[in-house]
Design a protein around this motif. Structure first.
Motif, PDB file in Angstrom:
ATOM      1  N   GLY A  48       0.808  -1.218   0.000  1.00 41.57           N
ATOM      2  CA  GLY A  48       0.000   0.000   0.000  1.00 41.57           C
ATOM      3  C   GLY A  48       0.837   1.262   0.000  1.00 41.57           C
ATOM      4  N   LEU A  49       1.930   1.269   0.747  1.00 43.64           N
ATOM      5  CA  LEU A  49       2.799   2.436   0.800  1.00 43.64           C
ATOM      6  C   LEU A  49       3.513   2.655  -0.518  1.00 43.64           C
ATOM      7  N   ALA A  50       3.958   1.583  -1.159  1.00 48.91           N
ATOM      8  CA  ALA A  50       4.599   1.713  -2.466  1.00 48.91           C
ATOM      9  C   ALA A  50       3.610   2.220  -3.506  1.00 48.91           C
ATOM     10  N   GLU A  51       2.392   1.727  -3.452  1.00 54.63           N
ATOM     11  CA  GLU A  51       1.353   2.192  -4.378  1.00 54.63           C
ATOM     12  C   GLU A  51       1.109   3.689  -4.212  1.00 54.63           C
ATOM     13  N   LEU A  52       1.057   4.143  -2.974  1.00 51.79           N
ATOM     14  CA  LEU A  52       0.916   5.571  -2.715  1.00 51.79           C
ATOM     15  C   LEU A  52       2.104   6.355  -3.253  1.00 51.79           C
ATOM     16  N   ALA A  53       3.307   5.877  -2.972  1.00 47.24           N
ATOM     17  CA  ALA A  53       4.507   6.578  -3.416  1.00 47.24           C
ATOM     18  C   ALA A  53       4.517   6.749  -4.929  1.00 47.24           C
ATOM     19  N   LEU A  54       4.160   5.716  -5.651  1.00 49.28           N
ATOM     20  CA  LEU A  54       4.158   5.781  -7.113  1.00 49.28           C
ATOM     21  C   LEU A  54       3.103   6.739  -7.646  1.00 49.28           C
ATOM     22  N   SER A  55       2.114   7.089  -6.808  1.00 49.90           N
ATOM     23  CA  SER A  55       1.111   8.076  -7.208  1.00 49.90           C
ATOM     24  C   SER A  55       1.444   9.471  -6.680  1.00 49.90           C
ATOM     25  N   GLY A  56       2.678   9.666  -6.193  1.00 49.61           N
ATOM     26  CA  GLY A  56       3.124  10.996  -5.802  1.00 49.61           C
ATOM     27  C   GLY A  56       2.926  11.358  -4.350  1.00 49.61           C
ATOM     28  N   CYS A  57       2.587  10.389  -3.506  1.00 41.71           N
ATOM     29  CA  CYS A  57       2.303  10.656  -2.086  1.00 41.71           C
ATOM     30  C   CYS A  57       3.576  10.567  -1.260  1.00 41.71           C
ATOM     31  N   SER A  58       3.839  11.590  -0.480  1.00 39.36           N
ATOM     32  CA  SER A  58       5.032  11.617   0.372  1.00 39.36           C
ATOM     33  C   SER A  58       4.708  11.457   1.859  1.00 39.36           C
ATOM     34  N   LEU A  59       3.481  11.734   2.243  1.00 48.41           N
ATOM     35  CA  LEU A  59       3.048  11.681   3.651  1.00 48.41           C
ATOM     36  C   LEU A  59       1.702  10.988   3.719  1.00 48.41           C
ATOM     37  N   THR A  60       1.612   9.961   4.544  1.00 47.82           N
ATOM     38  CA  THR A  60       0.333   9.255   4.669  1.00 47.82           C
ATOM     39  C   THR A  60       0.049   8.896   6.121  1.00 47.82           C
ATOM     40  N   SER A  61      -1.219   8.944   6.446  1.00 46.94           N
ATOM     41  CA  SER A  61      -1.684   8.370   7.709  1.00 46.94           C
ATOM     42  C   SER A  61      -2.118   6.931   7.443  1.00 46.94           C
ATOM     43  N   ASP A  62      -2.345   6.197   8.502  1.00 44.53           N
ATOM     44  CA  ASP A  62      -2.927   4.854   8.392  1.00 44.53           C
ATOM     45  C   ASP A  62      -3.771   4.605   9.627  1.00 44.53           C
ATOM     46  N   HIS A  63      -4.881   3.906   9.441  1.00 46.03           N
ATOM     47  CA  HIS A  63      -5.799   3.597  10.541  1.00 46.03           C
ATOM     48  C   HIS A  63      -5.862   2.080  10.673  1.00 46.03           C
ATOM     49  N   LEU A  64      -5.106   1.547  11.626  1.00 42.37           N
ATOM     50  CA  LEU A  64      -5.110   0.107  11.896  1.00 42.37           C
ATOM     51  C   LEU A  64      -5.892  -0.125  13.182  1.00 42.37           C
ATOM     52  N   TYR A  65      -7.025  -0.816  13.071  1.00 42.02           N
ATOM     53  CA  TYR A  65      -7.929  -0.931  14.215  1.00 42.02           C
ATOM     54  C   TYR A  65      -8.193  -2.369  14.634  1.00 42.02           C
ATOM     55  N   MET A  66      -7.453  -3.334  14.082  1.00 39.48           N
ATOM     56  CA  MET A  66      -7.594  -4.728  14.506  1.00 39.48           C
ATOM     57  C   MET A  66      -6.210  -5.347  14.541  1.00 39.48           C
ATOM     58  N   PHE A  67      -5.999  -6.218  15.540  1.00 38.20           N
ATOM     59  CA  PHE A  67      -4.662  -6.735  15.819  1.00 38.20           C
ATOM     60  C   PHE A  67      -4.726  -8.242  16.082  1.00 38.20           C
ATOM     61  N   PRO A  68      -5.133  -9.018  15.069  1.00 34.17           N
ATOM     62  CA  PRO A  68      -5.288 -10.457  15.278  1.00 34.17           C
ATOM     63  C   PRO A  68      -3.945 -11.185  15.303  1.00 34.17           C
ATOM     64  N   ASN A  69      -3.899 -12.243  16.057  1.00 35.08           N
ATOM     65  CA  ASN A  69      -2.794 -13.212  15.998  1.00 35.08           C
ATOM     66  C   ASN A  69      -1.419 -12.582  16.221  1.00 35.08           C
ATOM     67  N   GLY A  70      -1.365 -11.631  17.136  1.00 31.94           N
ATOM     68  CA  GLY A  70      -0.084 -11.042  17.491  1.00 31.94           C
ATOM     69  C   GLY A  70       0.342  -9.847  16.659  1.00 31.94           C
ATOM     70  N   ALA A  71      -0.490  -9.403  15.731  1.00 34.13           N
ATOM     71  CA  ALA A  71      -0.163  -8.219  14.938  1.00 34.13           C
ATOM     72  C   ALA A  71      -0.139  -6.982  15.832  1.00 34.13           C
ATOM     73  N   ARG A  72       0.719  -6.021  15.488  1.00 31.94           N
ATOM     74  CA  ARG A  72       0.831  -4.780  16.250  1.00 31.94           C
ATOM     75  C   ARG A  72       1.008  -3.604  15.293  1.00 31.94           C
ATOM     76  N   LEU A  73       0.802  -2.412  15.803  1.00 30.19           N
ATOM     77  CA  LEU A  73       1.047  -1.217  15.006  1.00 30.19           C
ATOM     78  C   LEU A  73       2.504  -1.166  14.557  1.00 30.19           C
ATOM     79  N   ASP A  74       3.377  -1.746  15.310  1.00 31.93           N
ATOM     80  CA  ASP A  74       4.802  -1.792  14.991  1.00 31.93           C
ATOM     81  C   ASP A  74       5.052  -2.382  13.600  1.00 31.93           C
ATOM     82  N   ASP A  75       4.176  -3.305  13.157  1.00 34.74           N
ATOM     83  CA  ASP A  75       4.360  -3.959  11.861  1.00 34.74           C
ATOM     84  C   ASP A  75       4.224  -2.963  10.708  1.00 34.74           C
ATOM     85  N   THR A  76       3.236  -2.075  10.791  1.00 34.18           N
ATOM     86  CA  THR A  76       3.079  -1.076   9.730  1.00 34.18           C
ATOM     87  C   THR A  76       4.182  -0.030   9.808  1.00 34.18           C
ATOM     88  N   ILE A  77       4.625   0.297  11.011  1.00 29.66           N
ATOM     89  CA  ILE A  77       5.705   1.273  11.169  1.00 29.66           C
ATOM     90  C   ILE A  77       6.993   0.742  10.543  1.00 29.66           C
TER      91      ILE A  77
END
Length: 444
Positions: A108-137
């Motif tokens: 998703g971040l690469a797709e944004l970059a290729l469309s000219g995006c330099s700054l993005t937010s993200d809304h991660l609201y579910m953390f199944p099976n040990g997932a954490r916000l750290d993964d997107t960071i």
């Protein structure tokens, strides 16, 4: 200190206070900051020839769910309204883990970059099976975009009258504890920060009023921003009226969810009083036109919002509801929808581009980004307008919203993320191959 000179641009779209568009000008970057703009600049550092190109500020994405790049065009959700769409996808998302969250974020971040995006937010609201916000960071740090992840949450499951399955909700005490952890570990309040963290309970139909109140208190204690979905469609408004006895705007105001440190996604169904509330309190809006179309949610009253003084940015939303994550295409869609609903003069290409750059930076509280001026961060997009799609165009700036859908070069903090139309920070072929492997495993 390293320097880069962007030389001979056909047009530099500054988005400064005068909205200047400079013809044949140069742009000097030094140490990740814009040092000078003008004609005849020189450097002993790297020179990038921008002849035949338009240079703009990097685009800013104010709402996304990066994990959803793994669930594009899922049967059963393709033709559903918001609530039915969510019920189709929740069981699939419950099977995600850290690798799915990390890899989908890279895509998703690469797709944004290729469309000219330099700054993005993200809304991660579910953390199944040990997932954490750290993964997107971790994914954002590899890709190289300026990143505003938000620690989302769902706490009211089906058994308690909410929409999500019980397996995807968390205890509210654990949610607040992890919000404190990620803010303390990752949030950088300094000017020029590459990483800032927000707090983002998902929506009125998936968290309690108590959690909304406590999240607002916590965010203000920590000095971070607040984000949530609000007034996305008629079902959303009906839920608020039935459960809380008020419209979404009143719900937000009652719980402390208005102010310059708050931005809400969608806001398709805000009425006149709610628009005035957002303008008066300087509450921001992330407008997601493609997702709103895909889910049949409606056309957000962006013209009315802008006229009232509401700060509006663009968001691609998740790829499960948008299908794509192209921010320049989102800007074009925003312009077209306002024209459909209000007339051909309702929004110009330049205003849509302003919303996609400066507007988004203002929504995210980034006074150091969103325009090309000395002292601002060196986040910029270089668009090649010499190709067939621009042949015959009289106005290269207006044509950006109909011309190149992929940026030629993207620099963030003065560093190349895209060069010559290709990612340079990650092996995109390998990342896409792994994403497709994960998607096949989820379909089994």
């Amino acid at each position: 200190m390293s320097e880069i000179l962007i030389k001979n641009a056909d047009v530099i779209v500054t988005m400064d206070g005068a909205r200047r568009e400079l013809v044949g000008a140069d742009l000097l970057l030094r140490g990740g900051v814009i040092a000078a703009i003008g004609a005849g600049l020189a450097t002993t550092g790297e020179v990038i020839n921008a002849a035949g190109c338009v240079v703009t500020p990097g685009l800013v994405n104010t709402h996304h769910h990066l994990y959803q790049t793994l669930t594009r065009a899922v049967p059963g959700g393709q033709d559903a309204l918001l609530f039915g769409w969510l019920k189709t996808l929740y069981p699939i998302w419950a099977r995600f883990g850290p690798e799915e969250i990390f890899t989908s974020a890279q895509v998703g971040l690469a797709e944004l970059a290729l469309s000219g995006c330099s700054l993005t937010s993200d809304h991660l609201y579910m953390f199944p099976n040990g997932a954490r916000l750290d993964d997107t960071i971790a994914a954002a740090q590899e890709v190289g975009l300026r990143f505003h992840p938000t620690r989302g949450a769902m706490s009211i499951g089906e058994s308690d009258g909410g929409l999500p399955p019980d397996a995807l909700v968390e205890r509210e005490a654990a949610i607040l504890e992890d919000c404190i952890r990620v803010v303390d570990r990752f949030h950088d309040a300094a000017e020029g920060a590459m990483l800032r963290v927000g707090i983002a309970p998902c929506s009125p139909f998936s968290v309690s009023r108590d959690l909304m109140r406590e999240a607002a208190v916590l965010a203000r204690d920590k000095g971070v921003m607040l984000h949530a979905h609000l007034a996305e469609n008629d079902e959303d408004v009906a839920y608020s009226l039935a459960k809380f006895g008020c419209r979404p705007g009143q719900y937000a105001e009652d719980l402390g969810w208005v102010g310059p440190d708050v931005w809400h996604a969608h806001c398709v169904k805000l009425d006149g009083q709610e628009i005035d509330l957002f303008a008066r309190t300087k509450t921001g809006v992330a407008h997601c036109p493609c997702s709103n179309c895909r889910l049949g949610s409606g056309i957000a009253p962006v013209r009315a919002m802008r006229d009232a003084g509401v700060t509006v940015g663009l968001g691609v939303d998740g790829s499960a509801s948008n299908d794509a994550g192209n921010l320049v295409a989102e800007a074009r869609q925003a312009m077209l929808l306002q024209r459909v609903s209000r007339g051909a003069d309702a929004m110009s290409a330049r205003e849509a581009l302003e919303i996609a750059t400066l507007g988004g930076a203002q929504v995210l509280g980034r006074s150091d980004c969103g325009s090309l001026e000395p002292g601002k961060r060196a986040d910029l997009a270089i668009w090649d307008i010499s190709g067939i799609e621009a042949a015959g165009s009289w106005d290269p700036v207006a044509f950006l919203l109909a011309g190149p859908m992929r940026v030629r070069d993207l620099l963030v903090q003065g560093r190349h993320v895209v060069r010559g139309g290709a990612m340079v920070t990650i092996d995109l072929v390998a990342v896409v191959a792994r994403q497709n492997q994960l998607a096949r495993a989820l379909r089994q």
